[in-house]
Motif scaffolding. Sequence first.
Motif, PDB file in Angstrom:
ATOM      1  N   ALA A 109       0.824  -1.208   0.000  1.00  0.00           N
ATOM      2  CA  ALA A 109       0.000   0.000   0.000  1.00  0.00           C
ATOM      3  C   ALA A 109       0.855   1.253   0.000  1.00  0.00           C
ATOM      4  O   ALA A 109       1.850   1.347   0.721  1.00  0.00           O
ATOM      5  N   PRO A 153      -4.564   1.635  -1.327  1.00  0.00           N
ATOM      6  CA  PRO A 153      -5.266   0.594  -0.577  1.00  0.00           C
ATOM      7  C   PRO A 153      -6.630   0.294  -1.194  1.00  0.00           C
ATOM      8  O   PRO A 153      -7.267   1.171  -1.795  1.00  0.00           O
ATOM      9  N   MET A 207      -1.258  -4.495   4.619  1.00  0.00           N
ATOM     10  CA  MET A 207      -1.520  -3.143   5.105  1.00  0.00           C
ATOM     11  C   MET A 207      -1.830  -3.211   6.597  1.00  0.00           C
ATOM     12  O   MET A 207      -2.780  -3.880   7.014  1.00  0.00           O
TER      13      MET A 207
END
Length: 508
Positions: free
Chosen positions: A126, A132, A157
Amino acid sequence: MKPDENGVYAYDMLVAKKLTMSYNNDNPAKHATPVDYHYEAQNWTKRDPNQLVDCFASYEFNPHSSPIDENAMTDVLVADGPGAPIVVPYMSEVWIRVTNAILMDSMTIHVHGIDKHGMWFMDGVAFVQQCPIQSTNRFEYRFIADNKGTHWYHGHMQTDRGDGIAGGFIVIDENDRTVPTLDDRQRITPSREYFILLQDWATKVGEEAWMQLEDKTMKWMYGYDDFTKCWEPTRTSDGAPYRLISGYFDFWPRVAWGGAFPWGIPYYHQDDMSTISRACEDTACANNSSSDLDTTCRCFYNLEHKLNNIVQITLYNMGLGGAMGTGYAHPFHLHGHHFYVMKVGWPTYNETGFIDQMNQDIDCDGPDVSCNGKKWRKKEWLGGALEGMNVKNPTKRDTITLPVGGYITIRFRATNPGWWFAHCHLELHLMGGTGYAYRVGNHNEIYMPPDNFPKDCGVFKVNKLPELPISTVSSPVVMPAPTQPTVRQILVSSMCVREVPAKRELSN
């Protein structure tokens, strides 16, 4: 798995949250029923789902799983959890279609062990390689399974991986299914193969553990309201991030400290990196040995490697957090390339197997001082020609453990252009900044993502009141900026405006 009609190995991945230690298949209303494990009685009980009986009324239950002491939220791959292993042939095309059904949380997926040559934007980090995947959104990963063996995929993430987003990814060679044995390097063809993924789930979600670590409340990790216990049974984080001596053979070493992710994808900001990241050289903490644990010093640390150059990197785990009982061994993982392990510099151990002294090859004064920015004690090693390197048959891998009180030296040829990432694979350490990005090749040597690639994450700024263009068939019509309406105008507008369907032209 079997390929689709186009020969592509497609896999749909729906990610959602689910409460562990619950059961909901034995009552008509499908009410989730908490399941408990009792330490003293050593038995399982299931609470009665009948809402007219006492809340804690329960009866013995015989689940086919291991005991967990408390209910905990975890991210799961729906219908599986962990996710089912993905098995594909070597050099096949893989298509993973991810749907994020986690309420209010973003996520990404990284297939660990696959280099994805040229397809750096399919690697799943990310803010370095992609935006994301927002809640309720979808993202599709497509790449070639370019490395044989047993690998895995996981969330990349924040606390994704620790909260349960993980599964196996196995790449098989259909022309050679043999495996090595301990019998004089002979190989055999197994009649059956198994994949086992071991993962510990904490009784708290990863986000809670991270906040307790970040806010230094480790003494009360059982919760402020539990007065019967103090301190966790095992520590979750101590020590400082590892340090980095990096460069081509003719470069002087330089140092990395606790890093921070950018706010946008660097590839799209080559000329304005300051809008999405904080440069390390612009901080007051740059090369300041006292800044090891200062979270205000975090910056986006990134390296640049010329395409096809040989890169040699030494990472060391010394100084504060580099002695027995004061720090962690860091599993270091490199994205985008596999590397050769040229040398491991171990500390010295006493007769009981504990660390007696940190490795003396690097000029570090001991475990009670910061050793950020140190170099080799032997000046002739500064060009990269270390004594004791394995230049005959070094192992090749993408992850290696950096020992407490020691160092590792790795080497690889930078043949995979793109933006990549390298980091400690302990989740809370990565979140705390133990990692860095690296770019291979100049910008014009890096393959471009698809035209429709979602790239607009980061920081949105507006310098003036926006104009209000209205799209027409011919050209946009710019409306004047509105004046500040009164309360009465707002009410009238909200009550009287209605949508009028546009007239359609009839055609023969």
